[in-house]
Design an enzyme around this catalytic site. Structure first.
Site, mmCIF file in Angstrom:
data_model
loop_
_atom_site.group_PDB
_atom_site.id
_atom_site.type_symbol
_atom_site.label_atom_id
_atom_site.label_comp_id
_atom_site.label_asym_id
_atom_site.label_seq_id
_atom_site.Cartn_x
_atom_site.Cartn_y
_atom_site.Cartn_z
ATOM 1 N N ARG A 69 -22.770 -12.027 -39.018
ATOM 2 C CA ARG A 69 -21.717 -10.533 -38.555
ATOM 3 C C ARG A 69 -20.769 -9.916 -39.351
ATOM 4 O O ARG A 69 -20.528 -10.673 -39.800
ATOM 5 C CB ARG A 69 -21.518 -10.573 -37.704
ATOM 6 N N TYR A 197 -30.030 -9.607 -41.058
ATOM 7 C CA TYR A 197 -29.041 -11.281 -40.253
ATOM 8 C C TYR A 197 -28.665 -11.091 -38.834
ATOM 9 O O TYR A 197 -28.733 -10.214 -37.524
ATOM 10 C CB TYR A 197 -27.749 -11.207 -40.764
ATOM 11 N N LYS A 206 -26.091 -10.049 -29.166
ATOM 12 C CA LYS A 206 -23.655 -9.920 -29.607
ATOM 13 C C LYS A 206 -24.397 -8.669 -28.863
ATOM 14 O O LYS A 206 -23.500 -7.596 -27.799
ATOM 15 C CB LYS A 206 -23.817 -9.970 -30.408
ATOM 16 N N HIS A 226 -19.001 -14.607 -23.155
ATOM 17 C CA HIS A 226 -19.676 -15.609 -24.571
ATOM 18 C C HIS A 226 -18.748 -16.738 -24.127
ATOM 19 O O HIS A 226 -18.400 -17.871 -25.168
ATOM 20 C CB HIS A 226 -19.014 -15.112 -26.201
ATOM 21 N N SER A 248 -17.412 -18.128 -32.349
ATOM 22 C CA SER A 248 -18.964 -18.554 -32.945
ATOM 23 C C SER A 248 -18.744 -19.826 -33.934
ATOM 24 O O SER A 248 -17.124 -19.934 -34.208
ATOM 25 C CB SER A 248 -19.646 -17.712 -33.645
ATOM 26 N N CYS A 250 -18.054 -23.176 -33.445
ATOM 27 C CA CYS A 250 -16.807 -23.626 -32.329
ATOM 28 C C CYS A 250 -17.811 -25.227 -32.073
ATOM 29 O O CYS A 250 -17.369 -26.187 -31.041
ATOM 30 C CB CYS A 250 -15.548 -23.463 -32.163
ATOM 31 N N ASP A 277 -24.706 -19.940 -25.833
ATOM 32 C CA ASP A 277 -23.960 -18.791 -26.247
ATOM 33 C C ASP A 277 -23.856 -17.547 -25.233
ATOM 34 O O ASP A 277 -22.226 -16.683 -25.778
ATOM 35 C CB ASP A 277 -25.493 -17.985 -27.103
ATOM 36 N N ARG A 375 -29.497 -20.227 -39.968
ATOM 37 C CA ARG A 375 -29.601 -21.293 -39.016
ATOM 38 C C ARG A 375 -30.685 -21.393 -38.373
ATOM 39 O O ARG A 375 -31.617 -21.333 -38.753
ATOM 40 C CB ARG A 375 -29.100 -19.014 -37.949
HETATM 41 O O1 SAT Z 1 -24.687 -14.372 -35.559
HETATM 42 S S1 SAT Z 1 -25.090 -14.421 -34.254
HETATM 43 O O2 SAT Z 1 -23.969 -13.325 -33.920
HETATM 44 O O3 SAT Z 1 -26.675 -14.072 -32.976
HETATM 45 C C1 SAT Z 1 -24.317 -16.064 -33.836
HETATM 46 C C2 SAT Z 1 -22.551 -15.934 -33.659
HETATM 47 O O4 SAT Z 1 -22.142 -15.701 -34.401
HETATM 48 O O5 SAT Z 1 -22.228 -16.432 -32.922
HETATM 49 MN MN MN Z 2 -22.470 -16.734 -30.424
#
Ligand code: SAT
Ligand code: MN
Length: 596
Positions: A69, A197, A206, A226, A248, A250, A277, A375
């Site tokens: 991101r 991405y 998100k 989140h 993210s 973690c 998530d 991912r």
């Molecule tokens: O890339 S995403 O935002 O979908 C996943 C994340 O960073 O938590």
């Molecule tokens: Mn996330």
């Protein structure tokens, strides 16, 4: 495809802007999905993996400048700057539409515009929100088909209503100079251009489920967070649900799919995954909090996922999964650092270059085969421990709320807040070391309130206020806890084994929430009393346990300076309760109640 006038009008206006050659409506059928897979394979957008090893799985590689991101290119576009607040990038809506409009103009020439009707949440649930994403990427369509409920049914459900999130996405020319991720909460609209991405382009995730939903949640009196959601079943068969917020990368996915350590398994403990998530949280008629995972898939970090760290994730991604930016081998296999088994003798790295184990850069640093933020996208139903309640339209009732971060120092393994208001302070002062999921200096500590810093769609001071007010509507607000699995000793090794053993900590949390569990009061909150956490079968010294729960007043007072600096940016908008908690904490710490 639809008789909805508002939808027809908007689709044709966006097509007018982007000039696609064709418009294709996604109906959710197996045949259409297959046809899209074939088309994307033919163009090289996705690569089919070996059918024996990875049935129904595909590989995709993003542009090398497009692997996480891009928070600095992500904007909240409200009429008033103060409504976005000091922690968000802000652009005036008209200016934002103008700038991005220039990038969208003609961007789909020679391409197809796909119209994806999707729902976040099960149809017929009071939680559920409908969105439409327009995109020129088949990769996005295939991911959205895994991550959301998408297809014709959604249009039926929408009927004539114009109450849907309008999401427009184009890869553009993948130029980072012409990349913008824009949110217009006042228009229920998202525009994303110049990226391919995940978090930038799967607009249900998100963008809708956190940034837009947090805005809607404040207006409608609920929370979009989140957070993972998991159930812990005890030997008597009682299931307690926990929602936990971590930044993210973690370990939300690992915790949500946790396998109990052997002694606890023998006693009869079980874990059920509800989500990894996002949690949408509402007050139920019974006054309890109910949480729902609006997604239908996992978009998880691959590196570090193996049969030891997360066997359930490994089982989940065995089939029908899309892998992004991992290492690809010539025989259609994939691999990642911290993955299963030995690395292959050779392959193609995430950036498209030939790769061999042991390769190093000019500085002598190992060159990874998979990008650290590579991912997998996998259907939630494939998780072996998926909760039978995962798609219950009512959600699941919450026993406790947990905040956590990645801190090598300072924060003890677990502590309990004194009250809801104190718990909001604990969430608001969360901090974590930067991971590969964000652009930025890895390892540096950044404040990340409720793990929502990059995802709160409005002024974070108002968000704290919303949490405080929300708590007041609850007759028995759930207890709030903070955990830190990542504390290290002087020579840098982790003090806590983590993974499955985290269940020992969750069990203490659940006991406390039910009024049991022995605890000791410290200035920052309650920590487990010696012996209160079941350490059976763990090889951990008394000294280590002591270090895990240590609360060093001097370190905390220093940390408090950083809390204050962080809060200062909100000026008068910060709820006075937050500074009340700050002063009370400072007072408790200064009284020297803590171990020196
Ligand atoms: O890339 S995403 O935002 O979908 C996943 C994340 O960073 O938590
Ligand atoms: Mn996330």
């Amino acid at each position: 495809m639809t008789r909805n006038k508002a939808l027809q009008k908007w689709v044709s206006e966006m097509a007018e802007l982007c000039q696609p050659d064709r418009i294709v409506w996604i109906d959710g059928s197996e045949e259409q999905k297959r046809a899209l897979e074939r088309e994307a394979m033919a163009s090289g957008e996705i690569i089919k993996l070996d059918e024996e090893k990875w049935p129904g799985c595909f590989y995709h590689r993003t542009a090398t400048n497009d692997v996480a991101r891009t928070e600095h290119l992500t904007y909240i576009c409200t009429s008033k700057k103060e409504d976005a607040g000091p922690t968000n990038n802000w652009m005036e809506p008209a200016e934002a539409y103008r700038q991005a409009g220039a990038y969208f103009k003609g961007a789909m020439r020679g391409r197809t515009m796909y119209v994806i009707p999707f729902a976040m949440g099960p149809l017929g649930s009071p939680f559920t929100k409908i969105g439409i994403e327009l995109t020129d990427s088949i990769y996005v369509v295939l991911n959205m088909l895994i991550m959301t409920r998408a297809g014709e049914d959604i249009l039926e459900q929408l009927g004539d209503s114009d109450n849907f999130t309008r999401g427009l996405h184009s890869k553009g020319d993948l130029d980072i100079e012409k990349r913008l991720i824009l949110h217009f909460p006042e228009d229920n609209t998202i525009w994303s251009v110049g990226s391919g991405y995940g978090g930038n382009v799967l607009l249900g995730k998100k963008c809708l489920s956190l940034r837009i939903a947090s805005w809607l949640g404040r207006q409608e009196g609920w929370l979009a967070e989140h957070m993972l959601i998991m159930g812990v079943e005890n030997p008597e068969g009682r299931i307690d649900y926990i929602a936990a917020a971590f930044p993210s990368a973690c370990g939300k996915t690992n915790l949500a799919m946790l396998i109990p350590p052997e002694p606890l398994q023998k006693q009869g403990y079980k874990v059920w995954t509800v989500g990894d998530d996002i949690a949408w949280i509402r007050r139920g008629e019974d006054g309890r909090l109910w949480a729902l995972n609006p997604e239908t898939g996992f978009f998880g970090v691959a590196p570090g996922t193996n049969s030891k760290t997360n066997p359930n994730a490994l089982a989940t991604i065995r089939q029908n999964t899309i892998f992004t930016n991992v290492l690809l081998t010539h025989d259609g296999d994939v691999w990642w650092e911290g993955g299963e088994g030995e690395p292959p003798a050779e392959g193609i790295a995430w950036d498209g270059r030939p790769w061999k184990p042991g390769m190093v850069d000019e500085g002598g640093k190992p060159i990874p085969g998979a990008h650290p933020n590579s991912r997998f996208t996998a259907p939630i139903k494939q998780c072996p421990i998926i909760s039978p309640e995962w798609d219950n339209p009512k959600g699941v009732p919450l026993t406790a709320i947990v905040f956590g971060g990645r801190r090598s120092r300072l924060a003890p393994l677990v502590y309990e807040a004194f009250s809801w208001q104190h718990g909001v302070y604990v969430g608001a002062t969360m901090a974590s070391e930067i991971t590969a999921a964000q652009y930025g200096k890895q390892g540096q500590v950044r404040r990340d309130p409720m793990a929502m810093l990059p995802f709160c769609g409005y002024n974070m001071a108002d968000y704290f206020r919303h949490w405080l007010e929300f708590g007041k509507t609850l007759p028995h607000p759930p207890k709030i806890f903070h955990v830190n699995w990542f504390r290290k000793d002087e020579d840098g090794s982790f003090l806590w084994p983590g993974y499955g053993d985290n269940l020992r900590v969750l069990n203490w949390i659940i006991e406390r929430a039910h009024g049991g569990g022995a605890a000791v009061e410290t200035p920052i909150g309650y920590v487990p009393a010696p012996g209160a956490i079941d350490m059976s079968g763990l090889d951990i010294s008394e000294d280590t346990v002591k270090k895990l729960f240590e609360v060093d007043a001097r370190d905390w007072l220093e940390e408090l300076e950083d809390h204050r600096r962080f809060f200062e940016q909100f000026g008068d908008r910060l709820p006075p309760e937050i500074m009340e908690e700050y002063h009370a904490l400072k007072e408790r710490l200064s009284q020297g109640g803590a171990a020196e």
